[in-house]
Design an enzyme around this catalytic site. Structure first.
Site, PDB file in Angstrom:
ATOM      1  N   HIS A  90      -2.252 -17.048  29.026  1.00 28.91           N
ATOM      2  CA  HIS A  90      -2.128 -16.599  27.636  1.00 28.91           C
ATOM      3  C   HIS A  90      -0.862 -15.776  27.497  1.00 28.91           C
ATOM      4  O   HIS A  90      -0.445 -15.073  28.424  1.00 28.91           O
ATOM      5  CB  HIS A  90      -3.359 -15.825  27.159  1.00 28.91           C
ATOM      6  CG  HIS A  90      -3.634 -14.529  27.881  1.00 28.91           C
ATOM      7  ND1 HIS A  90      -3.026 -13.346  27.527  1.00 28.91           N
ATOM      8  CD2 HIS A  90      -4.454 -14.231  28.923  1.00 28.91           C
ATOM      9  CE1 HIS A  90      -3.458 -12.372  28.315  1.00 28.91           C
ATOM     10  NE2 HIS A  90      -4.320 -12.878  29.183  1.00 28.91           N
ATOM     11  N   ASP A  92      -0.330 -13.770  24.599  1.00 27.18           N
ATOM     12  CA  ASP A  92      -0.546 -12.544  23.844  1.00 27.18           C
ATOM     13  C   ASP A  92      -0.817 -11.402  24.818  1.00 27.18           C
ATOM     14  O   ASP A  92      -1.250 -11.625  25.955  1.00 27.18           O
ATOM     15  CB  ASP A  92      -1.689 -12.696  22.844  1.00 27.18           C
ATOM     16  CG  ASP A  92      -3.045 -12.777  23.504  1.00 27.18           C
ATOM     17  OD1 ASP A  92      -3.227 -13.669  24.366  1.00 27.18           O
ATOM     18  OD2 ASP A  92      -3.935 -11.970  23.179  1.00 27.18           O
ATOM     19  N   ASP A 123      -0.202  -9.740  32.973  1.00 29.19           N
ATOM     20  CA  ASP A 123      -1.326 -10.193  32.150  1.00 29.19           C
ATOM     21  C   ASP A 123      -0.834 -10.570  30.755  1.00 29.19           C
ATOM     22  O   ASP A 123      -0.828  -9.737  29.865  1.00 29.19           O
ATOM     23  CB  ASP A 123      -2.362  -9.070  32.074  1.00 29.19           C
ATOM     24  CG  ASP A 123      -3.599  -9.444  31.294  1.00 29.19           C
ATOM     25  OD1 ASP A 123      -3.910 -10.643  31.213  1.00 29.19           O
ATOM     26  OD2 ASP A 123      -4.258  -8.531  30.750  1.00 29.19           O
ATOM     27  N   GLU A 156      -6.047 -14.201  23.448  1.00 29.90           N
ATOM     28  CA  GLU A 156      -7.076 -13.898  24.453  1.00 29.90           C
ATOM     29  C   GLU A 156      -7.450 -12.426  24.443  1.00 29.90           C
ATOM     30  O   GLU A 156      -8.628 -12.070  24.546  1.00 29.90           O
ATOM     31  CB  GLU A 156      -6.580 -14.310  25.841  1.00 29.90           C
ATOM     32  CG  GLU A 156      -7.662 -14.288  26.927  1.00 29.90           C
ATOM     33  CD  GLU A 156      -7.866 -12.933  27.582  1.00 29.90           C
ATOM     34  OE1 GLU A 156      -8.918 -12.713  28.186  1.00 29.90           O
ATOM     35  OE2 GLU A 156      -6.970 -12.061  27.461  1.00 29.90           O
ATOM     36  N   GLU A 157      -6.453 -11.553  24.320  1.00 30.97           N
ATOM     37  CA  GLU A 157      -6.718 -10.111  24.398  1.00 30.97           C
ATOM     38  C   GLU A 157      -7.509  -9.608  23.192  1.00 30.97           C
ATOM     39  O   GLU A 157      -8.179  -8.579  23.278  1.00 30.97           O
ATOM     40  CB  GLU A 157      -5.403  -9.337  24.508  1.00 30.97           C
ATOM     41  CG  GLU A 157      -4.576  -9.642  25.742  1.00 30.97           C
ATOM     42  CD  GLU A 157      -5.199  -9.163  27.048  1.00 30.97           C
ATOM     43  OE1 GLU A 157      -6.345  -8.671  27.016  1.00 30.97           O
ATOM     44  OE2 GLU A 157      -4.547  -9.286  28.087  1.00 30.97           O
ATOM     45  N   HIS A 423      -3.300  -3.615  30.995  1.00 32.02           N
ATOM     46  CA  HIS A 423      -3.881  -2.922  29.839  1.00 32.02           C
ATOM     47  C   HIS A 423      -3.508  -1.441  29.779  1.00 32.02           C
ATOM     48  O   HIS A 423      -3.828  -0.768  28.793  1.00 32.02           O
ATOM     49  CB  HIS A 423      -5.416  -3.049  29.788  1.00 32.02           C
ATOM     50  CG  HIS A 423      -5.905  -4.440  29.581  1.00 32.02           C
ATOM     51  ND1 HIS A 423      -7.172  -4.717  29.080  1.00 32.02           N
ATOM     52  CD2 HIS A 423      -5.333  -5.652  29.790  1.00 32.02           C
ATOM     53  CE1 HIS A 423      -7.337  -6.027  29.008  1.00 32.02           C
ATOM     54  NE2 HIS A 423      -6.230  -6.607  29.438  1.00 32.02           N
TER      55      HIS A 423
END
Length: 451
Positions: A90, A92, A123, A156-157, A423
């Site tokens: 992903h 995003d 990520d 996705e996030e 994150h």
């Protein structure tokens, strides 16, 4: 690093990979268009579409998914009669949080102490680059021996499920013999790992009301039922004395029989303050991969600054419940809601609302694809054998794909090892891990084709 010809090719491609990752990280592709411009996400999607087209992919498309974001699709045909492998990542990313907390700008890939820093570096924009590196290495060493589909998700996030619903509406699009989800990570830098289980999740909002309106705490406090206090009692009932999750009717004594997580190492990874105890019982792996875990994500109540001497008439909380494989998320939701309603004291009015859910996932580790990956990992990481770990987080798309394609084998690998700090501020990727995992993915595709 291995002396395999594929490894040599990947090593030669790493300077280009760094340049490309820098270009991709520069897009502020947070799929929350109230905070970040839609054009940033669309720019990242176009970049990936251009990269796939340049690699000879056919049918490259920007898919408009039902949540208002775009996923990027492409198909690279292999030899006649070959198997089909879907590669997922992903583009995003999570918001950068406090940009002042970053040592270097979050959307500017920066090398420091042997790592590359930037939001999405691990990520999961690094996952996009990993797939490209693997395919380029195969093309330079005899060709890609399977049909390849690539899908890069755009939300996705956010957990808004756009790609999941699009896949359900177009089930033929992502059909494959094996699916490689490039959104997990090694247990530790240098230790090749596949993620064999994911916990599911449910989100529940609970509201407690006791009075028609707030009251003066001096005049009414002591007899008037305080909604905030009632809510705190209900939330406290979700944990035992040792911090274990206790939802009435929900099993919480399962064990993890794979790779174990040293307790001191976990304390370091989680940055637990000195003198503060870990919560729960059993091994760390039991607690984070095999058992349910409740977390209070937020509470609506008066802030300390500006608070008045009042008995609160109402209060709300948002609760996350992670559920392990073998537990149905919908059933866990019902148990959580019933528990909150039962344990809210004083006859206070309580209502609950589910606002999100994803099922847990368990892979078939005895499948041929896993053996092909294990053999590839051994070459990419000389002297190391592939390990099996769980992951406490959720990837709802895994369950969607497993339901749509029950015969497909699903493997989870990726760049999100503990040092990556995904994150959080100062997210980074290890270029050595990017290199080794790209080699592993290339050799996996070759092994799988020959199997």
């Amino acid at each position: 690093m291995s002396s395999h010809p594929v490894a040599g090719t990947v090593a030669s491609l790493m300077p280009r990979a760094k340049e490309e990752l820098a270009e991709l990280v520069a897009f502020r592709s947070v799929a929350d268009f109230e905070q970040f411009p839609r054009s940033e996400s669309e720019g990242a999607a176009r970049w990936i579409a251009g990269a796939l087209t340049a690699e000879g992919f056919q049918d490259v498309a920007l898919l408009d998914t039902p949540d208002g974001t775009q996923s990027v699709y492409g198909y690279l045909p292999g030899p006649a009669g070959a198997k089909t492998v879907l590669l997922y990542a992903h583009y995003d990313v999570q918001p950068p949080l406090d940009e002042a907390g970053w040592t270097t700008p979050p959307f500017e890939l920066t090398e420091r102490d042997g790592r590359w820093y930037g939001r999405g570096a691990a990520d999961c924009k690094g996952g996009v680059i990993m797939h490209l590196l693997a395919l380029r290495a195969l093309k330079a060493n005899g060709g890609v021996p399977v049909h390849v589909k690539v899908i890069a998700e755009g939300s996705e996030e956010m957990g808004t499920g756009g790609l999941e619903r699009y896949a359900e509406e177009h089930p033929e699009l992502l059909e494959a013999d094996t699916i490689v989800i490039g959104d997990a990570g090694n247990f530790r830098v240098g230790l090749p790992t596949v993620t064999s289980t994911l916990r599911g999740m449910t989100l529940v909002r609970v509201s407690v009301d006791t009075l028609a309106g707030n009251l003066h705490s001096g005049q009414f406090g002591g007899a008037a039922p305080d909604a905030l206090a009632a809510l705190i009692r209900a939330l406290d009932s979700l944990r035992a004395e040792d911090g274990s999750t206790t939802v009435d009717g929900l099993t919480s004594d399962a064990s993890w029989d794979g790779l174990q997580y040293d307790e001191e190492q976990f304390r370091q990874d989680a940055k637990v303050l000195d003198g503060v105890e870990l919560i729960g019982s059993g091994t760390v792996a039991d607690r984070i991969w095999a058992r349910p875990a409740v977390t209070v994500l937020g509470i609506d109540c008066p802030p300390v600054v500006g608070a008045t001497p009042s008995v609160q008439a109402g209060a709300r909380a948002l609760i996350s419940l992670r559920v392990p494989p073998g537990v149905d998320a919908a059933e866990a939701t019902k148990l959580l809601q019933a528990h909150l309603e039962t344990h809210t004291p004083w006859g206070a009015r309580v209502s609950t609302e589910q606002i999100g859910q994803g099922q847990a996932f368990r892979a078939d580790t005895a499948s041929p694809a896993y053996q092909a990956m294990a053999d590839a990992m051994t070459v990419a990481y000389p002297g190391q054998e592939m390990q099996y770990a769980g992951q406490g987080g959720s990837i709802p798309l895994c369950n969607t794909l497993a339901a749509l394609y029950p015969r497909a084998e699903i493997l989870l690998i990726g760049l999100s090892e503990p040092e990556a700090q995904i994150h959080a501020v100062n997210e980074s990727v290890s270029p050595e891990e990017l290199e080794r995992l790209s080699v592993a993915e290339a050799l996996f595709l070759r092994n799988y084709a020959a199997g």
